[in-house]
Design a protein around this motif. Structure first.
Motif, PDB file in Angstrom:
ATOM      1  N   THR A  35      22.917   7.935  -3.883  1.00  0.00           N
ATOM      2  CA  THR A  35      22.499   8.371  -5.283  1.00  0.00           C
ATOM      3  C   THR A  35      21.652   7.680  -5.856  1.00  0.00           C
ATOM      4  OG1 THR A  35      24.613   7.760  -6.413  1.00  0.00           O
ATOM      5  CG2 THR A  35      24.685   9.772  -5.572  1.00  0.00           C
ATOM      6  N   GLN A  36      21.166   6.603  -5.544  1.00  0.00           N
ATOM      7  CA  GLN A  36      20.308   5.574  -6.202  1.00  0.00           C
ATOM      8  C   GLN A  36      19.087   5.541  -5.338  1.00  0.00           C
ATOM      9  OE1 GLN A  36      22.435   1.919  -5.961  1.00  0.00           O
ATOM     10  NE2 GLN A  36      23.834   2.412  -7.698  1.00  0.00           N
ATOM     11  N   PRO A  37      17.983   5.135  -6.037  1.00  0.00           N
ATOM     12  CA  PRO A  37      16.856   4.817  -5.565  1.00  0.00           C
ATOM     13  C   PRO A  37      16.735   3.701  -4.735  1.00  0.00           C
ATOM     14  CG  PRO A  37      16.511   4.080  -7.888  1.00  0.00           C
ATOM     15  CD  PRO A  37      17.869   4.786  -7.529  1.00  0.00           C
ATOM     16  N   SER A  38      15.965   3.471  -3.865  1.00  0.00           N
ATOM     17  CA  SER A  38      15.820   2.183  -3.061  1.00  0.00           C
ATOM     18  C   SER A  38      15.429   1.156  -3.976  1.00  0.00           C
ATOM     19  CB  SER A  38      14.811   2.246  -1.675  1.00  0.00           C
ATOM     20  OG  SER A  38      15.321   3.404  -0.977  1.00  0.00           O
ATOM     21  N   SER A  39      15.726  -0.236  -3.422  1.00  0.00           N
ATOM     22  CA  SER A  39      15.442  -1.261  -4.203  1.00  0.00           C
ATOM     23  C   SER A  39      14.821  -2.285  -3.549  1.00  0.00           C
ATOM     24  CB  SER A  39      16.799  -1.996  -4.614  1.00  0.00           C
ATOM     25  OG  SER A  39      16.611  -3.528  -4.693  1.00  0.00           O
ATOM     26  N   LEU A  40      13.614  -2.663  -4.095  1.00  0.00           N
ATOM     27  CA  LEU A  40      12.567  -3.850  -3.409  1.00  0.00           C
ATOM     28  C   LEU A  40      13.447  -5.105  -3.036  1.00  0.00           C
ATOM     29  CD1 LEU A  40       9.287  -3.208  -5.548  1.00  0.00           C
ATOM     30  CD2 LEU A  40       9.750  -2.193  -3.298  1.00  0.00           C
ATOM     31  N   GLY A  41      14.131  -5.285  -3.914  1.00  0.00           N
ATOM     32  CA  GLY A  41      15.091  -6.704  -3.618  1.00  0.00           C
ATOM     33  C   GLY A  41      15.732  -6.299  -2.215  1.00  0.00           C
ATOM     34  N   LEU A  42      16.586  -5.319  -2.270  1.00  0.00           N
ATOM     35  CA  LEU A  42      17.410  -4.945  -0.860  1.00  0.00           C
ATOM     36  C   LEU A  42      16.628  -4.785   0.278  1.00  0.00           C
ATOM     37  CD1 LEU A  42      20.139  -4.565   0.122  1.00  0.00           C
ATOM     38  CD2 LEU A  42      20.039  -2.409  -0.412  1.00  0.00           C
ATOM     39  N   ILE A  43      15.476  -4.154   0.175  1.00  0.00           N
ATOM     40  CA  ILE A  43      14.505  -4.155   1.254  1.00  0.00           C
ATOM     41  C   ILE A  43      14.126  -5.501   1.827  1.00  0.00           C
ATOM     42  CG2 ILE A  43      12.194  -3.321   2.169  1.00  0.00           C
ATOM     43  CD1 ILE A  43      13.016  -0.979   0.472  1.00  0.00           C
ATOM     44  N   GLU A  44      13.788  -6.369   0.622  1.00  0.00           N
ATOM     45  CA  GLU A  44      13.468  -7.815   1.070  1.00  0.00           C
ATOM     46  C   GLU A  44      14.448  -8.826   1.933  1.00  0.00           C
ATOM     47  OE1 GLU A  44      11.978 -12.059  -0.860  1.00  0.00           O
ATOM     48  OE2 GLU A  44      11.863 -10.315  -1.976  1.00  0.00           O
ATOM     49  N   ARG A  45      15.726  -8.463   1.180  1.00  0.00           N
ATOM     50  CA  ARG A  45      16.836  -9.064   2.160  1.00  0.00           C
ATOM     51  C   ARG A  45      17.036  -8.401   3.502  1.00  0.00           C
ATOM     52  NH1 ARG A  45      22.585  -7.780   0.033  1.00  0.00           N
ATOM     53  NH2 ARG A  45      22.303  -6.248   1.863  1.00  0.00           N
ATOM     54  N   THR A  46      17.131  -7.169   3.400  1.00  0.00           N
ATOM     55  CA  THR A  46      17.173  -6.453   4.833  1.00  0.00           C
ATOM     56  C   THR A  46      16.252  -6.777   5.864  1.00  0.00           C
ATOM     57  OG1 THR A  46      18.167  -4.492   3.742  1.00  0.00           O
ATOM     58  CG2 THR A  46      16.856  -3.986   5.736  1.00  0.00           C
ATOM     59  N   ALA A  47      14.807  -7.154   5.385  1.00  0.00           N
ATOM     60  CA  ALA A  47      13.776  -7.333   6.085  1.00  0.00           C
ATOM     61  C   ALA A  47      14.058  -8.800   6.794  1.00  0.00           C
ATOM     62  CB  ALA A  47      12.505  -7.400   5.384  1.00  0.00           C
ATOM     63  N   ARG A  48      14.578  -9.677   6.101  1.00  0.00           N
ATOM     64  CA  ARG A  48      15.096 -10.945   6.260  1.00  0.00           C
ATOM     65  C   ARG A  48      16.095 -10.980   7.238  1.00  0.00           C
ATOM     66  NH1 ARG A  48      12.414 -14.916   3.132  1.00  0.00           N
ATOM     67  NH2 ARG A  48      11.488 -14.173   1.186  1.00  0.00           N
ATOM     68  N   GLU A  49      17.187 -10.314   7.043  1.00  0.00           N
ATOM     69  CA  GLU A  49      18.319  -9.952   8.101  1.00  0.00           C
ATOM     70  C   GLU A  49      17.673  -9.230   9.451  1.00  0.00           C
ATOM     71  OE1 GLU A  49      21.855  -9.480   4.799  1.00  0.00           O
ATOM     72  OE2 GLU A  49      21.152  -7.706   5.821  1.00  0.00           O
ATOM     73  N   ALA A  50      16.949  -8.281   9.330  1.00  0.00           N
ATOM     74  CA  ALA A  50      16.394  -7.923  10.470  1.00  0.00           C
ATOM     75  C   ALA A  50      15.475  -8.802  11.499  1.00  0.00           C
ATOM     76  CB  ALA A  50      15.405  -6.477  10.118  1.00  0.00           C
ATOM     77  N   VAL A  51      14.932  -9.925  10.718  1.00  0.00           N
ATOM     78  CA  VAL A  51      14.310 -10.954  11.425  1.00  0.00           C
ATOM     79  C   VAL A  51      15.390 -11.697  12.269  1.00  0.00           C
ATOM     80  CG1 VAL A  51      12.957 -12.762  11.323  1.00  0.00           C
ATOM     81  CG2 VAL A  51      12.151 -10.936  10.118  1.00  0.00           C
ATOM     82  N   HIS A  52      16.337 -11.881  11.548  1.00  0.00           N
ATOM     83  CA  HIS A  52      17.357 -12.911  12.243  1.00  0.00           C
ATOM     84  C   HIS A  52      18.071 -12.206  13.337  1.00  0.00           C
ATOM     85  CE1 HIS A  52      17.248 -16.283   9.466  1.00  0.00           C
ATOM     86  NE2 HIS A  52      17.164 -15.319   8.472  1.00  0.00           N
ATOM     87  N   LEU A  53      18.250 -10.723  13.338  1.00  0.00           N
ATOM     88  CA  LEU A  53      18.783  -9.810  14.342  1.00  0.00           C
ATOM     89  C   LEU A  53      17.807  -9.798  15.438  1.00  0.00           C
ATOM     90  CD1 LEU A  53      20.346  -6.910  12.240  1.00  0.00           C
ATOM     91  CD2 LEU A  53      21.609  -8.716  13.394  1.00  0.00           C
ATOM     92  N   ALA A  54      16.588  -9.863  15.047  1.00  0.00           N
ATOM     93  CA  ALA A  54      15.622  -9.784  16.342  1.00  0.00           C
ATOM     94  C   ALA A  54      15.622 -11.085  16.792  1.00  0.00           C
ATOM     95  CB  ALA A  54      14.364  -9.389  15.552  1.00  0.00           C
ATOM     96  N   ASP A  55      15.654 -12.152  16.217  1.00  0.00           N
ATOM     97  CA  ASP A  55      15.619 -13.465  16.801  1.00  0.00           C
ATOM     98  C   ASP A  55      16.794 -13.519  17.736  1.00  0.00           C
ATOM     99  OD1 ASP A  55      13.407 -13.908  15.668  1.00  0.00           O
ATOM    100  OD2 ASP A  55      14.255 -15.345  13.877  1.00  0.00           O
ATOM    101  N   TYR A  56      18.179 -12.938  17.423  1.00  0.00           N
ATOM    102  CA  TYR A  56      19.216 -13.309  18.075  1.00  0.00           C
ATOM    103  C   TYR A  56      19.316 -12.249  19.392  1.00  0.00           C
ATOM    104  CZ  TYR A  56      24.199 -14.094  19.039  1.00  0.00           C
ATOM    105  OH  TYR A  56      25.364 -14.217  19.692  1.00  0.00           O
ATOM    106  N   TYR A  57      19.132 -11.034  19.104  1.00  0.00           N
ATOM    107  CA  TYR A  57      19.331 -10.203  20.041  1.00  0.00           C
ATOM    108  C   TYR A  57      18.135  -9.665  21.006  1.00  0.00           C
ATOM    109  CZ  TYR A  57      23.860  -9.081  17.713  1.00  0.00           C
ATOM    110  OH  TYR A  57      25.077  -9.262  17.148  1.00  0.00           O
ATOM    111  N   ARG A  58      17.019 -10.216  20.492  1.00  0.00           N
ATOM    112  CA  ARG A  58      15.600 -10.094  21.374  1.00  0.00           C
ATOM    113  C   ARG A  58      15.311  -8.820  21.949  1.00  0.00           C
ATOM    114  NH1 ARG A  58      13.741 -14.953  20.523  1.00  0.00           N
ATOM    115  NH2 ARG A  58      14.954 -16.793  21.002  1.00  0.00           N
ATOM    116  N   PRO A  59      15.509  -7.848  20.836  1.00  0.00           N
ATOM    117  CA  PRO A  59      14.667  -6.671  21.364  1.00  0.00           C
ATOM    118  C   PRO A  59      13.340  -6.861  21.440  1.00  0.00           C
ATOM    119  CG  PRO A  59      15.464  -6.190  19.200  1.00  0.00           C
ATOM    120  CD  PRO A  59      15.821  -7.372  19.666  1.00  0.00           C
TER     121      PRO A  59
END
Length: 145
Positions: free
Chosen positions: A82-106
């Motif tokens: 029900t809430q709008p998206s958050s720039l702060g959460l998107i930044e954290r998400t983007a950092r986490e996605a980099v870690h996932l990409a580094d680990y799982y290597r798609p």
């Protein structure tokens, strides 16, 4: 990070990993709320994904997760549907996605413009965050004008 015009699901159908914007809400039965946007077709294609994501949300919180069996990365942009998206959460998400990409290597992860659909954000505000954090493994797919 690159941007291209196309249909996100066409890339998934070709065997590529795609990113799905999600939120941190769960239903009473424990399933993740995936009722709109890109999350809805993901839930329809993979009926057990809401249950699996709901369990991750319960045990580990609203974070990015890699789902090898579905060729998906779930990318939180909201705490609640029900809430709008958050720039702060998107930044954290983007950092986490980099870690996932580094680990799982798609090789690549195709993603929509995070937070810019039902999340209510403007791409001009989101793009600078992602351009700093994401490398050429991440491709932004949008339908065009």
């Amino acid at each position: 990070m690159q941007e291209l015009i196309g249909n996100l699901w066409d890339f998934h159908d070709q065997g590529f990993c795609i990113g799905i914007p999600v939120n941190g809400d769960r239903r009473r039965d424990g399933r993740a709320v995936m009722g709109a946007g890109v999350a809805l077709p993901a839930a329809n294609r993979f009926p057990n994904l809401p249950t699996l994501l709901g369990e991750k949300l319960r045990t580990s919180g609203n974070h990015s997760y890699y789902w090898h069996e579905f060729q998906l990365v779930t990318l939180p942009t909201k705490e609640a549907w029900t809430q709008p998206s958050s720039l702060g959460l998107i930044e954290r998400t983007a950092r986490e996605a980099v870690h996932l990409a580094d680990y799982y290597r798609p090789n690549t992860i195709y993603c929509p413009r995070l937070g810019c659909g039902l999340g209510g954000l403007l791409w001009k505000d989101v793009a600078p965050i992602l351009h700093v954090l994401w490398d050429d493994r991440f491709l932004i797919v949008h339908p065009g004008s």
